[in-house]
Design an enzyme around this catalytic site. Sequence first.
Site, PDB file in Angstrom:
ATOM      1  N   ILE A  87      32.980  -3.705 -17.882  1.00 17.11           N
ATOM      2  CA  ILE A  87      33.952  -4.418 -18.717  1.00 17.11           C
ATOM      3  C   ILE A  87      33.636  -4.206 -20.197  1.00 17.11           C
ATOM      4  O   ILE A  87      34.543  -4.057 -21.025  1.00 17.11           O
ATOM      5  CB  ILE A  87      33.956  -5.924 -18.349  1.00 17.11           C
ATOM      6  CG1 ILE A  87      34.601  -6.117 -16.967  1.00 17.11           C
ATOM      7  CG2 ILE A  87      34.701  -6.747 -19.405  1.00 17.11           C
ATOM      8  CD1 ILE A  87      34.479  -7.531 -16.435  1.00 17.11           C
ATOM      9  N   GLY A 101       1.313   3.460   2.166  1.00 22.95           N
ATOM     10  CA  GLY A 101       2.010   3.632   3.433  1.00 22.95           C
ATOM     11  C   GLY A 101       2.449   2.333   4.063  1.00 22.95           C
ATOM     12  O   GLY A 101       2.843   2.304   5.235  1.00 22.95           O
ATOM     13  N   GLU A 134       0.845  -1.193   0.000  1.00 25.68           N
ATOM     14  CA  GLU A 134       0.000   0.000   0.000  1.00 25.68           C
ATOM     15  C   GLU A 134       0.879   1.240   0.000  1.00 25.68           C
ATOM     16  O   GLU A 134       2.085   1.151   0.268  1.00 25.68           O
ATOM     17  CB  GLU A 134      -0.913  -0.005   1.232  1.00 25.68           C
ATOM     18  CG  GLU A 134      -1.868  -1.165   1.278  1.00 25.68           C
ATOM     19  CD  GLU A 134      -2.763  -1.158   2.509  1.00 25.68           C
ATOM     20  OE1 GLU A 134      -3.511  -2.123   2.688  1.00 25.68           O
ATOM     21  OE2 GLU A 134      -2.701  -0.181   3.283  1.00 25.68           O
ATOM     22  N   TRP A 147       1.735  -0.506  -6.343  1.00 24.32           N
ATOM     23  CA  TRP A 147       2.911  -1.293  -6.760  1.00 24.32           C
ATOM     24  C   TRP A 147       2.544  -2.774  -6.882  1.00 24.32           C
ATOM     25  O   TRP A 147       3.333  -3.657  -6.547  1.00 24.32           O
ATOM     26  CB  TRP A 147       4.089  -1.109  -5.793  1.00 24.32           C
ATOM     27  CG  TRP A 147       4.452   0.320  -5.564  1.00 24.32           C
ATOM     28  CD1 TRP A 147       4.821   1.235  -6.500  1.00 24.32           C
ATOM     29  CD2 TRP A 147       4.462   1.013  -4.307  1.00 24.32           C
ATOM     30  NE1 TRP A 147       5.063   2.455  -5.916  1.00 24.32           N
ATOM     31  CE2 TRP A 147       4.840   2.346  -4.568  1.00 24.32           C
ATOM     32  CE3 TRP A 147       4.178   0.631  -2.993  1.00 24.32           C
ATOM     33  CZ2 TRP A 147       4.944   3.302  -3.574  1.00 24.32           C
ATOM     34  CZ3 TRP A 147       4.273   1.587  -1.994  1.00 24.32           C
ATOM     35  CH2 TRP A 147       4.659   2.899  -2.295  1.00 24.32           C
ATOM     36  N   SER A 173       7.327  -2.024   2.727  1.00 25.69           N
ATOM     37  CA  SER A 173       8.175  -2.963   3.456  1.00 25.69           C
ATOM     38  C   SER A 173       7.543  -3.402   4.773  1.00 25.69           C
ATOM     39  O   SER A 173       7.740  -4.526   5.218  1.00 25.69           O
ATOM     40  CB  SER A 173       9.546  -2.324   3.721  1.00 25.69           C
ATOM     41  OG  SER A 173      10.227  -2.081   2.506  1.00 25.69           O
ATOM     42  N   GLU A 193       9.262  -7.771  -2.537  1.00 24.23           N
ATOM     43  CA  GLU A 193       9.176  -8.915  -1.616  1.00 24.23           C
ATOM     44  C   GLU A 193      10.112  -8.744  -0.424  1.00 24.23           C
ATOM     45  O   GLU A 193      10.701  -9.700   0.078  1.00 24.23           O
ATOM     46  CB  GLU A 193       9.436 -10.236  -2.350  1.00 24.23           C
ATOM     47  CG  GLU A 193       8.333 -10.572  -3.340  1.00 24.23           C
ATOM     48  CD  GLU A 193       8.459 -11.949  -3.946  1.00 24.23           C
ATOM     49  OE1 GLU A 193       8.833 -12.890  -3.216  1.00 24.23           O
ATOM     50  OE2 GLU A 193       8.179 -12.077  -5.149  1.00 24.23           O
ATOM     51  N   GLU A 224      17.179  -3.946   3.126  1.00 26.64           N
ATOM     52  CA  GLU A 224      17.226  -3.548   4.529  1.00 26.64           C
ATOM     53  C   GLU A 224      16.267  -4.369   5.386  1.00 26.64           C
ATOM     54  O   GLU A 224      16.576  -4.703   6.543  1.00 26.64           O
ATOM     55  CB  GLU A 224      16.906  -2.052   4.645  1.00 26.64           C
ATOM     56  CG  GLU A 224      17.949  -1.133   4.022  1.00 26.64           C
ATOM     57  CD  GLU A 224      17.905  -1.116   2.498  1.00 26.64           C
ATOM     58  OE1 GLU A 224      18.896  -0.672   1.895  1.00 26.64           O
ATOM     59  OE2 GLU A 224      16.889  -1.539   1.908  1.00 26.64           O
TER      60      GLU A 224
END
Length: 378
Positions: A336, A129, A127, A157, A132, A362, A366
């Site tokens: 590279i 807010g 949501e 999201w 995580s 997911e 952190e």
Amino acid sequence: MTTRAFCLEPEQLDWCARLRTLAAERFRPLAEHGADGRLNRPLLAALGTERGLLDRVFPPDGTAASALDLCLLRESLAHGCTEAETALALQGLGGSPLAQFGTAGQRERWLPGIAGGRTVVGFALSEPGAGSDAAALELAATPDGGGGWRLTGTKTWISNAPYADVYTVFARTGEAAGARGVTAFLVPGDRAGLTGEPLEMLSPHPIGTLRFDEVPVTAADVLGEPGAGFGVAMRTLNLFRPSVGAFAVGMAQSALEAALAHADRRTAFGGRLRDMQSVAHQLAEMATRTEAARLLVHAAAAAYDRGDDGIARRAAMAKLLATETAQYVVDTAVQIHGATALQRGHPLEHLYREVRAPRIYEGATEVQRSIIAKELYR
């Protein structure tokens, strides 16, 4: 007595090789014909009915999916076609709560279409807010007086939104505070009061916002038990977190192979790049980190399949190390190659865009560290 360290069986290695070929030769052309930010239904159908790969995520006999199978599947597909990997993973993430906690009637109605790639499913947890911090979600499920609820609030999201045919939705029914007051619901995408809009994201697959305006749900829509939805979400994520690591390992392996090939054929300052110590050491570091991440992912998945203790810690470690490793390996491979890898359409340019998101979704890096630290003291 000789103790055998963890390794894959020859049959598993052969299966992975065939999957890599299938990803490159069958799924990659389908992905290239798709449009960024939209559902690629032909690709999903190829993963489902045509090739039966979704049956490894939702076994037809009703048994639980193997976490190790899921990891091998995702790593192998990611090596040749990240879009195919992601399409399969999103079906798995959205559909696994149904497979694990749904009633016989719910499974009979929805699982055949999901496993066949005909019915698109979404996992609606995050949501505005509560990304995580999943226990802080606010989507309200208010009792309607007739044994059901009305859902009001916003999810965002959400992969496959707003185009999915059905969503696994987590809402606050309020049996208790925090995580203990969350219930999981199965909500069809055409349910009255449910609307959505796509988000412009750094992603080839659709991601969107869902808005719930007193969306009606009943006891027949509940997955598991009322108030036990947070456990549904965490058990699903514990299954899928190691396989997010496997996705990352597949991308890292692809980038490593590209860097090895480029360093072998590219000449500079009178010799091949591979003979320059600075480049050779980078390649060695990339290979070592990729192999270490692969082994940790496989070990976490095997532990899940055995039902070992400490699954949350192992899954978090696997996702943490693998996604951070993939970011390093892809970035170094681009370095590279030089400017050629930044050209639109170059395989590494594609991987460079794809590799960033798994460090967030997911459970961000952190969050994984917080889970690990908490589990160490449990």
